[in-house]
Design a protein around this motif. Sequence first.
Motif, PDB file in Angstrom:
ATOM      1  N   ASP A 274      16.643 -56.054  -7.416  1.00 23.39           N
ATOM      2  CA  ASP A 274      16.706 -55.926  -8.748  1.00 23.39           C
ATOM      3  C   ASP A 274      16.452 -54.290  -9.202  1.00 23.39           C
ATOM      4  O   ASP A 274      15.537 -54.231 -10.231  1.00 23.39           O
ATOM      5  N   ALA A 275      16.972 -53.740  -8.453  1.00 23.02           N
ATOM      6  CA  ALA A 275      16.596 -52.014  -8.873  1.00 23.02           C
ATOM      7  C   ALA A 275      18.003 -51.935  -9.832  1.00 23.02           C
ATOM      8  O   ALA A 275      18.657 -52.020 -10.172  1.00 23.02           O
ATOM      9  N   GLU A 276      17.196 -50.630 -10.575  1.00 24.76           N
ATOM     10  CA  GLU A 276      18.075 -49.896 -11.592  1.00 24.76           C
ATOM     11  C   GLU A 276      18.567 -48.990 -10.930  1.00 24.76           C
ATOM     12  O   GLU A 276      17.716 -47.853 -10.319  1.00 24.76           O
ATOM     13  N   GLU A 277      19.932 -48.434 -11.247  1.00 26.92           N
ATOM     14  CA  GLU A 277      20.434 -47.204 -10.490  1.00 26.92           C
ATOM     15  C   GLU A 277      20.520 -46.032 -11.400  1.00 26.92           C
ATOM     16  O   GLU A 277      20.912 -46.215 -12.548  1.00 26.92           O
ATOM     17  N   HIS A 278      20.269 -45.062 -10.932  1.00 24.17           N
ATOM     18  CA  HIS A 278      20.053 -43.639 -11.786  1.00 24.17           C
ATOM     19  C   HIS A 278      20.828 -42.602 -11.187  1.00 24.17           C
ATOM     20  O   HIS A 278      20.238 -41.919 -10.403  1.00 24.17           O
ATOM     21  N   PRO A 279      21.883 -42.358 -11.876  1.00 26.64           N
ATOM     22  CA  PRO A 279      22.550 -40.993 -11.326  1.00 26.64           C
ATOM     23  C   PRO A 279      21.437 -39.576 -11.857  1.00 26.64           C
ATOM     24  O   PRO A 279      21.178 -39.744 -12.893  1.00 26.64           O
ATOM     25  N   VAL A 280      21.509 -38.962 -10.801  1.00 23.78           N
ATOM     26  CA  VAL A 280      20.611 -37.762 -11.353  1.00 23.78           C
ATOM     27  C   VAL A 280      21.373 -36.330 -11.112  1.00 23.78           C
ATOM     28  O   VAL A 280      21.984 -36.212  -9.862  1.00 23.78           O
ATOM     29  N   GLU A 281      21.662 -35.335 -12.018  1.00 22.72           N
ATOM     30  CA  GLU A 281      22.148 -34.272 -11.707  1.00 22.72           C
ATOM     31  C   GLU A 281      21.000 -33.271 -11.399  1.00 22.72           C
ATOM     32  O   GLU A 281      19.900 -33.380 -12.071  1.00 22.72           O
ATOM     33  N   THR A 282      21.325 -32.412 -10.337  1.00 23.79           N
ATOM     34  CA  THR A 282      20.308 -31.222 -10.075  1.00 23.79           C
ATOM     35  C   THR A 282      20.938 -30.082  -9.904  1.00 23.79           C
ATOM     36  O   THR A 282      22.065 -29.797  -9.896  1.00 23.79           O
ATOM     37  N   PRO A 283      20.291 -28.892  -9.930  1.00 24.39           N
ATOM     38  CA  PRO A 283      20.859 -27.581  -9.848  1.00 24.39           C
ATOM     39  C   PRO A 283      21.301 -27.283  -8.436  1.00 24.39           C
ATOM     40  O   PRO A 283      22.033 -26.206  -8.166  1.00 24.39           O
ATOM     41  N   TYR A 284      21.415 -28.173  -7.644  1.00 20.53           N
ATOM     42  CA  TYR A 284      21.706 -28.075  -6.069  1.00 20.53           C
ATOM     43  C   TYR A 284      23.077 -28.936  -6.052  1.00 20.53           C
ATOM     44  O   TYR A 284      23.140 -29.340  -4.805  1.00 20.53           O
ATOM     45  N   GLY A 285      23.514 -29.624  -7.029  1.00 19.58           N
ATOM     46  CA  GLY A 285      24.579 -30.586  -6.681  1.00 19.58           C
ATOM     47  C   GLY A 285      24.155 -31.960  -6.798  1.00 19.58           C
ATOM     48  O   GLY A 285      23.008 -32.158  -7.066  1.00 19.58           O
ATOM     49  N   ALA A 286      24.884 -32.875  -6.525  1.00 15.21           N
ATOM     50  CA  ALA A 286      24.766 -34.364  -6.629  1.00 15.21           C
ATOM     51  C   ALA A 286      23.913 -34.655  -5.345  1.00 15.21           C
ATOM     52  O   ALA A 286      24.087 -34.165  -4.218  1.00 15.21           O
ATOM     53  N   PRO A 287      22.785 -35.557  -5.389  1.00 13.15           N
ATOM     54  CA  PRO A 287      22.289 -36.229  -4.267  1.00 13.15           C
ATOM     55  C   PRO A 287      23.285 -37.045  -3.432  1.00 13.15           C
ATOM     56  O   PRO A 287      24.209 -37.302  -3.737  1.00 13.15           O
ATOM     57  N   SER A 288      22.686 -37.362  -2.136  1.00 12.36           N
ATOM     58  CA  SER A 288      23.507 -38.492  -1.488  1.00 12.36           C
ATOM     59  C   SER A 288      24.025 -39.636  -2.067  1.00 12.36           C
ATOM     60  O   SER A 288      24.996 -40.095  -1.749  1.00 12.36           O
ATOM     61  N   ALA A 289      23.295 -40.306  -3.201  1.00 14.28           N
ATOM     62  CA  ALA A 289      23.768 -41.336  -3.856  1.00 14.28           C
ATOM     63  C   ALA A 289      22.725 -41.408  -5.045  1.00 14.28           C
ATOM     64  O   ALA A 289      21.891 -40.692  -5.346  1.00 14.28           O
ATOM     65  N   PRO A 290      23.219 -42.182  -6.150  1.00 13.76           N
ATOM     66  CA  PRO A 290      22.392 -42.414  -7.213  1.00 13.76           C
ATOM     67  C   PRO A 290      20.988 -43.156  -6.717  1.00 13.76           C
ATOM     68  O   PRO A 290      21.075 -43.926  -5.865  1.00 13.76           O
ATOM     69  N   VAL A 291      20.048 -42.590  -7.431  1.00 11.25           N
ATOM     70  CA  VAL A 291      18.602 -43.256  -7.064  1.00 11.25           C
ATOM     71  C   VAL A 291      18.531 -44.563  -7.633  1.00 11.25           C
ATOM     72  O   VAL A 291      18.734 -44.610  -8.820  1.00 11.25           O
ATOM     73  N   SER A 292      17.838 -45.541  -6.799  1.00  6.14           N
ATOM     74  CA  SER A 292      17.396 -46.793  -7.308  1.00  6.14           C
ATOM     75  C   SER A 292      16.012 -46.784  -7.359  1.00  6.14           C
ATOM     76  O   SER A 292      15.274 -46.361  -6.508  1.00  6.14           O
ATOM     77  N   VAL A 293      15.689 -47.526  -8.613  1.00  7.32           N
ATOM     78  CA  VAL A 293      14.315 -47.561  -8.817  1.00  7.32           C
ATOM     79  C   VAL A 293      13.718 -49.192  -9.005  1.00  7.32           C
ATOM     80  O   VAL A 293      14.625 -49.806  -9.850  1.00  7.32           O
ATOM     81  N   GLY A 294      12.920 -49.486  -8.510  1.00  7.46           N
ATOM     82  CA  GLY A 294      12.435 -51.101  -8.575  1.00  7.46           C
ATOM     83  C   GLY A 294      10.958 -51.104  -8.268  1.00  7.46           C
ATOM     84  O   GLY A 294      10.205 -50.091  -8.277  1.00  7.46           O
ATOM     85  N   THR A 295      10.414 -52.084  -8.081  1.00  9.90           N
ATOM     86  CA  THR A 295       9.066 -52.459  -7.832  1.00  9.90           C
ATOM     87  C   THR A 295       8.683 -52.779  -6.354  1.00  9.90           C
ATOM     88  O   THR A 295       9.379 -53.846  -6.109  1.00  9.90           O
ATOM     89  N   VAL A 296       7.789 -52.166  -5.937  1.00  9.83           N
ATOM     90  CA  VAL A 296       7.273 -52.775  -4.401  1.00  9.83           C
ATOM     91  C   VAL A 296       5.777 -52.928  -4.477  1.00  9.83           C
ATOM     92  O   VAL A 296       5.030 -51.626  -4.930  1.00  9.83           O
ATOM     93  N   ALA A 297       5.432 -53.923  -4.256  1.00 11.68           N
ATOM     94  CA  ALA A 297       3.866 -53.871  -4.103  1.00 11.68           C
ATOM     95  C   ALA A 297       3.014 -53.624  -5.354  1.00 11.68           C
ATOM     96  O   ALA A 297       2.162 -52.746  -5.247  1.00 11.68           O
ATOM     97  N   GLY A 298       3.585 -53.749  -6.537  1.00 13.75           N
ATOM     98  CA  GLY A 298       3.165 -53.491  -7.799  1.00 13.75           C
ATOM     99  C   GLY A 298       3.482 -51.905  -8.135  1.00 13.75           C
ATOM    100  O   GLY A 298       3.043 -51.415  -9.028  1.00 13.75           O
TER     101      GLY A 298
END
Length: 265
Positions: free
Chosen positions: A22-46
């Motif tokens: 149940d993760a939310e996917e977040h594309p992130v722009e950086t001064p160093y180009g794109a990361p390897s993939a959009p970053v997924s954010v979810g909850t683990v152990a609270g």
Amino acid sequence: MPMSTAEVAVIGGTGFYTFLDDAEEHPVETPYGAPSAPVSVGTVAGRRVAFLPRHGPHHEHPPHAIPYRANLWALRSLGVRQVIAPCAVGGLSREVAPGDVVVPDQLVDRTWRRASTYVESGAVHLPFADPYCPRVSRALVAAAPDVKAGGAMVVIEGPRFSTRAESQQHTAAGGTLINMTGAPEAALARELRMCYAALALVTDMDAGVEQGSGVGQEEVFSLFRANLDRLKDLLTTAVAGLPDPDGCTCSTWADGIDVTYDIPG
């Protein structure tokens, strides 16, 4: 635009392309180009946890071409302060064997063509005698009774594996593990004032140790796949046991220093 923040990040290695439910996917722009993939954010152990597959969701990025600077900057921009980095490694010493999980405490960088720092001007010299966060490392070691503590991880350029002579040289110099992705990742995390520790799964014995035909790609991938559930359980337990990062030397090293690059978050 505002993004969800995460306290902790997991950077998945070879064969480790998903972690969160149940993760939310977040594309992130950086001064160093794109990361390897959009970053997924979810909850683990609270806790809010970010997940990023180091090689991309389908292993698009070979070890020498991973956008390391973009990856770490993207995680820091989401508020991450502690990073756990699972990775596949070969064994250089009879102290380890395939199937062992090891939390190394030292790193030897043998890479040579990677963008390895955020410093592009000024005098900013990173203290790196102990490359892994002791607090995060202790949480990883405590996650299961069979996790081994300590050892030096030698990081080679790749993508080829070592010759027998190279492997024997790394062993003679005190190496315990060998890997292709641990540098410059650890140093970049420290430059961004994040705590970072590796969780290394031994998938094979390196060419200078074993007597057969030498390590092969499918051998590595197969053993890693067979241990994915085990690694995910270890990570969940470790995330629950992570200490407060406030005051850790991984962050305070830059206090009073005129850092000449942007640290987001």
